[in-house]
Scaffold this motif. Structure first.
Motif, PDB file in Angstrom:
ATOM      1  N   ALA A   1       8.607   3.101   1.739  1.00 42.23           N
ATOM      2  CA  ALA A   1       7.721   1.898   2.207  1.00 42.23           C
ATOM      3  C   ALA A   1       8.412   0.863   3.459  1.00 42.23           C
ATOM      4  O   ALA A   1       7.835   0.808   4.376  1.00 42.23           O
TER       5      ALA A   1
ATOM      6  N   MET B   1       9.834  -5.819  -4.127  1.00 46.88           N
ATOM      7  CA  MET B   1       9.732  -4.580  -4.714  1.00 46.88           C
ATOM      8  C   MET B   1      10.308  -4.851  -6.280  1.00 46.88           C
ATOM      9  O   MET B   1       9.647  -4.359  -7.225  1.00 46.88           O
TER      10      MET B   1
ATOM     11  N   ALA C   1       1.708   8.815   1.344  1.00 46.34           N
ATOM     12  CA  ALA C   1       2.133   7.325   1.603  1.00 46.34           C
ATOM     13  C   ALA C   1       2.063   7.513   3.250  1.00 46.34           C
ATOM     14  O   ALA C   1       1.850   6.245   3.742  1.00 46.34           O
TER      15      ALA C   1
ATOM     16  N   ILE D   1       9.165  -2.035  -9.322  1.00 47.55           N
ATOM     17  CA  ILE D   1       9.377  -0.824  -8.746  1.00 47.55           C
ATOM     18  C   ILE D   1      10.698  -0.409  -8.775  1.00 47.55           C
ATOM     19  O   ILE D   1      11.556  -0.930  -8.114  1.00 47.55           O
TER      20      ILE D   1
ATOM     21  N   VAL E   1       4.120   1.796  -0.733  1.00 51.07           N
ATOM     22  CA  VAL E   1       5.030   2.127  -2.129  1.00 51.07           C
ATOM     23  C   VAL E   1       3.996   2.579  -3.198  1.00 51.07           C
ATOM     24  O   VAL E   1       4.193   3.331  -3.951  1.00 51.07           O
ATOM     25  N   TRP E   2       2.855   1.762  -3.379  1.00 50.28           N
ATOM     26  CA  TRP E   2       1.952   2.226  -4.484  1.00 50.28           C
ATOM     27  C   TRP E   2       1.145   3.813  -4.175  1.00 50.28           C
ATOM     28  O   TRP E   2       1.061   4.425  -5.292  1.00 50.28           O
ATOM     29  N   VAL E   3       1.008   4.308  -3.036  1.00 51.83           N
ATOM     30  CA  VAL E   3       0.583   5.338  -2.900  1.00 51.83           C
ATOM     31  C   VAL E   3       1.496   6.659  -3.171  1.00 51.83           C
ATOM     32  O   VAL E   3       1.289   7.424  -3.823  1.00 51.83           O
ATOM     33  N   PHE E   4       2.904   6.177  -2.944  1.00 45.64           N
ATOM     34  CA  PHE E   4       4.033   7.152  -3.024  1.00 45.64           C
ATOM     35  C   PHE E   4       4.229   7.239  -4.615  1.00 45.64           C
ATOM     36  O   PHE E   4       4.227   8.272  -5.156  1.00 45.64           O
ATOM     37  N   ILE E   5       4.221   5.896  -5.209  1.00 42.28           N
ATOM     38  CA  ILE E   5       4.410   5.789  -6.984  1.00 42.28           C
ATOM     39  C   ILE E   5       3.235   6.903  -7.524  1.00 42.28           C
ATOM     40  O   ILE E   5       3.535   7.691  -8.424  1.00 42.28           O
TER      41      ILE E   5
ATOM     42  N   PRO F   1       4.311  13.227  -2.523  1.00 38.86           N
ATOM     43  CA  PRO F   1       3.896  11.508  -2.176  1.00 38.86           C
ATOM     44  C   PRO F   1       4.629  11.112  -0.935  1.00 38.86           C
ATOM     45  O   PRO F   1       3.896  10.179  -0.317  1.00 38.86           O
ATOM     46  N   MET F   2       5.500  11.511  -0.146  1.00 36.23           N
ATOM     47  CA  MET F   2       5.820  11.123   1.121  1.00 36.23           C
ATOM     48  C   MET F   2       4.699  11.174   2.047  1.00 36.23           C
ATOM     49  O   MET F   2       4.472  10.152   2.808  1.00 36.23           O
TER      50      MET F   2
ATOM     51  N   ALA G   1      10.830   5.410  -3.136  1.00 38.82           N
ATOM     52  CA  ALA G   1       9.553   4.819  -3.020  1.00 38.82           C
ATOM     53  C   ALA G   1       9.581   3.697  -2.181  1.00 38.82           C
ATOM     54  O   ALA G   1       8.983   3.521  -0.825  1.00 38.82           O
TER      55      ALA G   1
ATOM     56  N   VAL H   1       0.937  -1.251   0.079  1.00 43.01           N
ATOM     57  CA  VAL H   1      -0.103  -0.056  -0.035  1.00 43.01           C
ATOM     58  C   VAL H   1       0.753   1.326  -0.019  1.00 43.01           C
ATOM     59  O   VAL H   1       0.832   2.152  -0.892  1.00 43.01           O
TER      60      VAL H   1
END
Lengths: 124, 232
Positions: free
Chosen positions: B189, B175, B103, B180, A108-112, B99-100, B185, A106
């Motif tokens: 995570a 990953m 997330a 990815i 990593v995908w929100v970030f991306i 984004p940070m 990112a 969740v």
């Protein structure tokens, strides 16, 4: 080395004092981490503080290169819970694994996705 | 004669301080034989080796910790040290701010929510659920949160370390399987899900991943302590 570790400890100390007055919900070392980044940024370019900057950076790199060993003492504490692990170890491991995999996915995908939507990959 | 020496050494902090460092160096040497293989995690190997020695010799954890506490203490300055890469790469952090933070919020709720959901599902007692809820945050914070929720801080410490090792082992294959390639990112995570142990792993893979992992660990410690009571 001594200058570097002293500076890190002083930041931690100031962080702990701040944490005490904030009621303790933000850990002292985390406040110290933010303060270290802010103070270094504000004093960047000062010729007087240049040697202190360099020593702090060198000491930090040495510590971060060996970060893993610092978790070993706490981890060995698992021997105090061998009965729980014997009785419910499978369920415990299943929860940790499921929750960690879901959280990693969740996050990593929100970030991306947010980075993509806000044009963060425009130069790639 | 040798029995007397063992009794003398086994209760001295020196043995367990030196022993922890020697085991760690051996474990990093071992994981260096297959670089990048996450299963040869030096933290997991060291903990398993030392725990086995303690169980076989009947030395209790308190005796071990008298020596090992000198290493444990450095977790504080090491957390402060994570601020230095933050300072060195400030522009990279700024350009990833939106984004940070997105997330962070979604990830933090997912970490606590999924843990509470699955522990309830497996029928654990409220005390154990409270002890597990903050498991993605760094050990000191997780233990403070857990005792505030009437959990057992010692159990929390054990689950926090398990979570860290689990994340450090699964993150790279996961990953890669998801294709990815953005290390900011990936690092963010693993730092959010697996705190400092994830961050140690991230630094061994990529410096940018390590940087974002350290930031995620710090931010998630703060946010988790604010939201965890919503789930319990």
């Amino acid at each position: 080395m001594l200058v570097g570790i002293t500076i890190l400890l002083v930041f931690q100390l100031v962080g702990e004092v701040t944490a005490y007055f904030l009621g303790g919900f933000v850990p002292g070392p985390v406040i110290g981490m933010a303060m270290a980044a802010i103070v270094l940024t504000l004093t960047k370019g000062s010729a007087f503080l240049q040697p202190a900057h360099e020593r702090t950076i060198d000491t930090s790199k040495a510590i971060l290169a060996n970060l893993g060993v610092l978790f070993v003492p706490a981890g060995v504490g698992i021997i105090q819970h061998l009965d729980l692990i014997r009785d419910r170890g499978f369920a415990l491991m299943a929860i940790v694994l499921l929750s960690t995999v879901i959280t990693l996915t969740v996050t990593v995908w929100v970030f991306i996705l947010v980075k993509r939507l806000s044009g963060g990959y425009a130069n790639d | 004669m040798t029995d007397g020496l063992w009794v003398y050494l086994a209760t001295s902090p020196l043995l367990w301080l030196a022993g922890t460092l020697v085991v760690w160096l051996a474990a990093t040497g071992l994981s260096g034989l297959a670089p990048g293989n996450p299963l040869l995690n030096p933290i997991m190997i060291s903990i398993a080796a030392i725990a086995t020695v303690l169980c076989v010799t009947g030395i209790d954890y308190a005796t071990y910790f008298e020596g090992a506490q000198f290493i444990h203490f450095l977790l504080g300055p090491a957390t402060v040290a994570l601020g230095i890469p933050l300072f060195e790469k400030l522009s990279l952090v700024k350009s990833n701010l939106v984004p940070m933070l997105s997330a962070l919020v979604v990830g933090s709720f997912t970490a606590v929510g999924s843990t509470v959901f699955f522990s309830d599902l497996f029928g654990f007692s409220p005390e154990v659920v409270a002890s597990m809820a903050p498991k993605s945050t760094t050990a000191a914070v997780a233990m403070a949160i857990s005792s505030g929720l009437q959990g057992d801080p010692a159990l929390t410490a054990a689950v926090v370390v398990l979570t860290g090792i689990c994340g450090a082992i699964v993150v790279t294959p996961m990953m890669n399987a998801m294709r990815i390639k953005d290390f900011s990112a990936r690092g963010f995570a693993v730092g959010l899900a697996s705190h400092g142990i994830g961050t140690a792993r991230a630094y061994s893979v990529d410096p940018v991943a390590g940087l974002f992992s350290g930031i995620a660990m710090g931010l998630n410690a703060v946010l988790t302590s604010l939201i965890v009571h919503l789930f319990l």
